[in-house]
Each structure stands twice: as C-alpha cells, then as structure tokens.
Design an enzyme around this catalytic site. Structure first.
Site, short mmCIF file in Angstrom:
data_model
loop_
_atom_site.label_atom_id
_atom_site.label_comp_id
_atom_site.label_asym_id
_atom_site.label_seq_id
_atom_site.Cartn_x
_atom_site.Cartn_y
_atom_site.Cartn_z
N CYS A 1 26.77 161.60 74.15
CA CYS A 1 25.52 161.38 75.17
C CYS A 1 24.26 162.08 74.65
O CYS A 1 24.38 162.71 73.74
CB CYS A 1 26.12 162.41 76.25
SG CYS A 1 27.44 161.81 77.46
N CYS B 1 21.86 163.62 79.61
CA CYS B 1 22.90 162.98 80.51
C CYS B 1 23.19 163.44 81.68
O CYS B 1 23.41 164.55 81.93
CB CYS B 1 24.17 162.33 79.70
SG CYS B 1 25.29 161.49 80.48
N ARG C 1 29.10 164.95 84.48
CA ARG C 1 29.30 166.39 84.57
C ARG C 1 29.34 167.18 83.21
O ARG C 1 29.58 166.78 82.17
CB ARG C 1 30.90 166.13 85.12
CG ARG C 1 31.45 167.37 85.89
CD ARG C 1 32.37 167.41 86.71
NE ARG C 1 33.57 166.54 86.00
CZ ARG C 1 34.60 167.39 85.35
NH1 ARG C 1 34.53 168.94 85.70
NH2 ARG C 1 35.29 166.84 84.69
N ARG D 1 32.62 157.66 71.01
CA ARG D 1 31.97 156.31 71.77
C ARG D 1 30.86 156.69 72.37
O ARG D 1 30.83 157.82 73.13
CB ARG D 1 33.22 155.80 72.81
CG ARG D 1 34.19 154.87 72.05
CD ARG D 1 35.35 154.69 73.07
NE ARG D 1 35.79 155.41 73.86
CZ ARG D 1 35.57 156.18 75.28
NH1 ARG D 1 34.80 155.32 75.85
NH2 ARG D 1 36.28 157.03 75.78
N CYS E 1 28.47 156.89 75.36
CA CYS E 1 28.50 157.11 76.84
C CYS E 1 27.94 155.93 77.56
O CYS E 1 26.99 155.40 77.28
CB CYS E 1 27.70 158.37 77.34
SG CYS E 1 27.59 158.58 79.22
N CYS F 1 24.61 157.23 79.84
CA CYS F 1 23.34 157.55 79.21
C CYS F 1 22.83 156.72 77.98
O CYS F 1 21.71 156.69 77.61
CB CYS F 1 23.07 158.87 78.97
SG CYS F 1 24.13 159.44 77.78
ZN LIG Z 1 26.11 160.32 78.81
#
Ligand SMILES: [Zn+2]
Length: 369
Positions: free
Chosen positions: A42, A46, A49, A71, A73, A76
């Site tokens: 991220c 972002c 959570r 991977r 996100c 974001c």
């Molecule tokens: Zn993210």
C-alpha cells in the site's frame, strides 16, 4: 530518482511506521509498506484497516514490493504511483491548498521532502510550468472564481493574492485567459437535480437537468462544490436528490476503480460550435491514451488553433465524461486541469495501469475457468 535526492524524512523504519500509523499522505511515493498476513502492499496514506507493526515490511518502490511477492492494494493503487509522479502530486496538493499563499521553491521543497533543484526540474517536466508559474495560474483561477461569484473586482483581486488591480490586469491576458464579462450566465427556468459523493478522486458533484448531466466537478469539500453550483446556476431551481443521481455516480465510481472505460451518460451542456468540435474530438481519445493540444487542433483541421483548443479543454463542464484529462502538452508535460493537476496525474496513471493490467486479468480468468 537517486535516494540522496530525497531528504531524510522517511529514511528509517521508525519514521516510516509513524507515517503509516498517521496515514500521512505527504509520505506517498517516498516508500511503500507491505503486510505479510495479507500479501498486499500500500501507499502510506491507504485508508484500509491499519496493519500490526510486526506484520509490516517497507519498500522503496512498488517494483521491489512486487518482486518480494506482494500484490498492489486495489484500494490505494500504489503501483500506479511512480515515485516521481507522487512527488509532483504532493507538490500540487501543497500548492492547491491555499491559492493566496506564495511559497518559495525552498518552502515547497521542504514540504515535499525533495531537494529544490530536483523538484524544480521534475515539476516543470511533468506539469509543463514551474511551481512559481503554477501558483500564478492558481491565483488566476481563484480570481476567476471570485469574479464569477460577482465579488467586487478590487476585493477579488486582493483575495486571489494579486498585490493590486493593475497587477491583475497585467497578468490577465496570460493568466486569466478571458475577460470578466464572460461570466454572466445563470440557468433561469431550469430545474437542476444534484448530489455529491465521496470517490477515489475526492468529492464529486454531479448535476443534471431533465435532458442530461450538466455538471461533473471534483473538489475536496461538498459544501464548496454546492456553493459553486449555486453561483453558476443561481437562477435555476436546484434540488439535492441522491437517489436520482445514484446511477450516474455509480458509473463514475466504477470508472475510477478501473471497472469501466466508457460512460453512458446523457449530457446537457451548452457549447459554442468550436467547443463542441473540440469536446467531440476529446471523446474519441481512447481510454489510457493521451493526445496533445496540437494533435487535437490538427484533427479539427485548424492546426494553428492550439490556444483555442486549450481554452475549450479548460472550459469542459463535465469531468471524465468529456475526458479533457487526456490532453497534454506536445512534449508530454501534463499541463493544467480544471479540477487540479494532482487529479490529472492520478487519473492518467490509473488509466495507464488498468489498461496494462487488463490483458493479465483475462489470462488469469482463463486459467481459473
Ligand atoms: Zn492500500
């Protein structure tokens, strides 16, 4: 970009973790964080959570995170954020925050954690003008808005950060583009329904007449967008109606999440014959691609009308539906955007990203089925 060109603000895990905990958007692009338990990486800002500290790993670039097996996100979209574009996006946000301020290059470079020399070159390359010229253009925008609202010229000039009225008129041909008398149209006799919603690109306001969409605008504050609408269409009957506009907002949301490349939105916008031709040409630019103002002028058979094309792009009333964000300078510099250059940067990189990932998704689906 070489590491020594950024300042030391986010150079160790502790400052990086603080930025992640605080969802500090000024750290976006400076580094990325990945979460071992989810396998996702991220941007620092972002909105998902917050992870637990012990599950977090930091990377300097999206590529490094990917080669470590993470991977990007979906929320974001850190992969679309190249380090350099992120710096420019942050700089634009700082400059957009208050058009009255006059930041020096040193102040701006402090705010975005990049050396002044590097920032000046990078900003000019990406945006097409220097940070100082960009601020001047923002002041002109603020002035234009004030004049449109019918504010007193002397007052408006001062509020927009010009020292005096004569300085404003000196700057007018280059920065204002149009004379104040242009701004006198209101929408008497019309009923306009509108709604605002939160999107990945900030707050969107969509307004429609019985015939179609008449306005799509982006901003940071719903009340400010509604106030703009009220000023522009002060003679119209304006009714907030989220339900009625929900299908249109859903299309915009799907577009911003890379789930839709074309709009199916009836438009009700008034245009001069020339604007209409430019806007038609813009709607033929494919998703994920860009054209220069010169390209558009040539398409229209008026190769010398580059400036008029730029003005027609800047007067587009419906963001995204007429994709004026896909028009850039001939040398690839981004040029301006009515709803903020930071948004143009984000849109173009997201379109490029979704374009590139589309074939992979098709292949993945094939393997799974
Ligand atoms: Zn993210």
């Amino acid at each position: 970009m070489k590491p020594e060109q950024t300042t030391a603000a986010f150079s160790n895990d502790e400052t990086r973790w603080n930025a992640v905990s605080g969802r500090d958007s000024s750290a976006d692009g400076a580094f990325f964080y990945a979460v071992r338990t989810t396998g996702v990486f991220c941007r620092p800002s972002c909105a998902s959570r917050p992870p637990r500290r012990e599950n977090v790993e930091f990377f300097d670039t999206p590529q490094q995170a990917e080669s470590a097996g993470y991977r990007a996100c979906k929320r974001c979209q850190p992969g679309s954020l190249s380090r350099e574009l992120a710096i420019v996006e942050r700089a634009c946000k700082v400059l957009d925050a208050d058009p009255q301020q006059r930041l020096t290059l040193a102040q701006l470079s402090n705010a975005v954690h990049v050396s002044p020399f590097h920032l000046q070159r990078l900003f000019s390359r990406v945006v097409g003008v220097s940070p100082r010229q960009y601020q001047a253009a923002r002041r002109a925008d603020a002035l234009r808005g004030a004049l449109q609202r019918g504010d007193d010229v002397t007052r408006a000039t001062h509020d927009a950060g010009f020292g005096s009225t004569s300085r404003m008129y000196d700057a007018a041909p280059a920065e204002l583009g149009m004379t104040p008398s242009i701004y006198r149209r209101k929408g008497a006799g019309l009923i306009v329904h509108y709604a605002t919603a939160q999107t990945a690109l900030g707050i969107v306001l969509v307004a429609a007449t019985a015939k179609g969409i008449c306005k799509i605008a982006f901003g940071d504050d719903p009340a400010a967008l509604e106030a703009d609408l009220a000023q522009e269409l002060s003679e119209a009957e304006r009714i907030e109606d989220k339900g009625r506009l929900a299908p249109f907002i859903a299309q915009i949301d799907a577009y911003l999440r890379g789930k839709r490349e074309h709009f199916d939105l009836p438009l009700d916008i008034s245009a001069t014959a020339f604007q209409q031709r430019v806007w038609d040409a813009l709607r033929r630019i494919p998703y994920g691609q860009t054209r220069s103002y010169t390209d558009i002028a040539e398409t229209l058979g008026s190769p010398r009308a580059v400036r008029a094309v730029a003005n027609a792009c800047a007067s587009n009333p419906v963001a995204l539906a007429i994709p004026c964000h896909r028009v850039v300078h001939k040398d690839g510099a981004l040029a301006g955007y009515r709803w903020g250059t930071a948004r143009k940067v984000a849109l173009l990189s997201a379109e490029k990203e979704h374009r590139e990932e589309a074939p992979h998704e098709a292949v993945d689906a094939g393997v799974l089925s």
